[in-house]
Every structure is written in C-alpha cells, then in structure tokens.
Scaffold this active site. Structure first.
Site, PDB file in Angstrom:
ATOM      1  N   SER A 113     -71.103 -42.839  98.037  1.00  0.00           N
ATOM      2  CA  SER A 113     -70.929 -41.508  98.607  1.00  0.00           C
ATOM      3  C   SER A 113     -72.208 -40.708  98.424  1.00  0.00           C
ATOM      4  O   SER A 113     -72.987 -40.957  97.490  1.00  0.00           O
ATOM      5  CB  SER A 113     -69.769 -40.789  97.921  1.00  0.00           C
ATOM      6  N   TYR A 123     -66.003 -37.906  90.043  1.00  0.00           N
ATOM      7  CA  TYR A 123     -66.226 -38.677  91.263  1.00  0.00           C
ATOM      8  C   TYR A 123     -67.718 -38.926  91.481  1.00  0.00           C
ATOM      9  O   TYR A 123     -68.132 -40.047  91.797  1.00  0.00           O
ATOM     10  CB  TYR A 123     -65.627 -37.945  92.465  1.00  0.00           C
TER      11      TYR A 123
END
Length: 230
Positions: A113, A123
């Site tokens: 990501s 995350y």
C-alpha cells in the site's frame, strides 16, 4: 497453461487480479480472504511447492484495514493482522520463491500500500514490512528468473474501507483508483521486472514528494490523515 494462486481472490483487488488473469487464460487457484489459520497457510505453502502442478504466479493479496490503536490494551486485532499480512506473506513467499527458483521462472506479487510510505498506525507498519520484504526477496531472487513486485496502491474503490469501517468522506475523488486498471498496470510492471509498482501518475508524484519530505513532516501529515479517517 500458466497457473496463478491468489490469496483474497474473491473480492476487491484480488478479484480484479482473478478477472485479469482469467481473461488471459490462466488457471486460477483462489484462496478466500479469511483463510488465515496457520494450518491453512501451511496447506497453501505445500500447494506452491508441488512440482506436479506448478504455480507460475503467486499474488499475496489477503488483507484488511485496522481500526485498533497502537495503545489499545487488547492487541488481538494487530496480532491477527500480522498473521494475515506478514506471517502468511512470509511463509507463502518462501514456498513460492523456493519452488520458482528451482524452475528458473515465476512471478510473486505482494499487495502492499502507499500507506507503507507514511505513518498511519498498525496498517502502515505492516505494509512497510511488506514493501521492504518484497524488495529483499527481489534481491535474493535476482538473476534466477523469478520476478518479485510489491503493488502499492492508494485509495481503491472496493468494499475494503466499508469492511474496516473507515470514514472515506474526506477523500477527494481524484485520489480514488479503479481496481481493474491498477491490476493491469501492476501486471505490466511485474512483467517488466519492476520491484515496486505504484499505480497512476498522481500517486507516483505523491509518493515521490513524500520520499523527499523531512520525516517529521510525513508524521505530521499522517496525524492529520488519521484524524480525518476516524
């Protein structure tokens, strides 16, 4: 006929990979996104090393958003995320890398990501590991005929954010990506041997800027982005 194994292949980016590769005539092995128990991961690893039915492409895509804070006393959500998005990626990457190196060909794509370039909690930390791991694996397999790529998308129109209960109302339309388009770009990058694939010119520009900013500025921007999402 080539065979691709896709974790998290029934929805979102994983399903887009399945559509793209299926359209090319590839055989597909799809693993549901919630197949995260250790015994299941071991079973998938065994499938990756089977010489009789070789897997030509592994796409480590299974994942989910994390709303838990790093200071929450219950660290279970982070532990679960580490199992799915780090431990499984490591185990499957090892199995696929080993088998593909023996054959002298193959492709491994790890879905990371653009969050790996900022500091937005657990995350970001996990995806930073995925990106760095992918670069390390690419180094280890350099010259073997095996290609390794980290896909680092930004905001993608899938059910990912709804499932994670992430507030996306503040995200400008310009930052949203189409899953099928980014998968097509990633497959092109992977075929060309590109180790980090950042889809779209706008995200390439944003990440280039991010990489050249002082890290304290990146942290400050990350704090604002995190606040806007909750």
């Amino acid at each position: 006929m080539a065979t691709a194994l896709i974790t998290g292949g029934t929805s979102g980016i994983g399903a887009a990979f399945a559509r793209a590769l299926g359209a090319r005539g590839n055989d597909l092995v799809l693993v549901a996104r919630n197949a995260d128990r250790l015994s299941e991961v071991i079973g998938i690893a065994e499938r990756l090393t089977t010489a009789e039915r070789p897997v030509d492409m592994l796409i480590n895509n299974a994942g989910f958003g994390i709303r838990a804070k790093l200071t929450d006393l219950d660290t279970t959500p982070h532990e679960h995320a580490i199992d799915v998005m780090i431990r499984a990626v490591l185990m499957l990457g090892a199995a696929a890398g080993w088998a593909m190196r023996q054959r002298g060909s193959g492709t491994i794509i790890n879905v990371s990501s653009t969050a790996s370039f900022v500091t937005m909690g657990g995350y970001s930390a996990i995806k930073a590991w995925v990106t760095t791991y992918t670069e390390g694996l690419a180094n280890e397999l350099h010259g073997t005929g095996v290609k390794v790529t980290a896909l680092c998308p930004g905001w993608v129109r899938t059910e990912f954010h709804e499932r994670a209960k992430i507030n996306v109302r503040s995200i400008p339309d310009l930052l949203w990506l189409d899953a099928d388009r980014l998968v097509a770009d990633c497959l092109e990058d992977a075929a060309a041997g590109k180790v980090v694939s950042i889809p779209s010119k706008r995200y390439k520009a944003l990440i280039t800027i991010c990489e050249h900013l002082p890290h304290r500025v990146v942290r400050a921007v990350s704090r604002r982005m995190t606040s806007a999402r909750h």
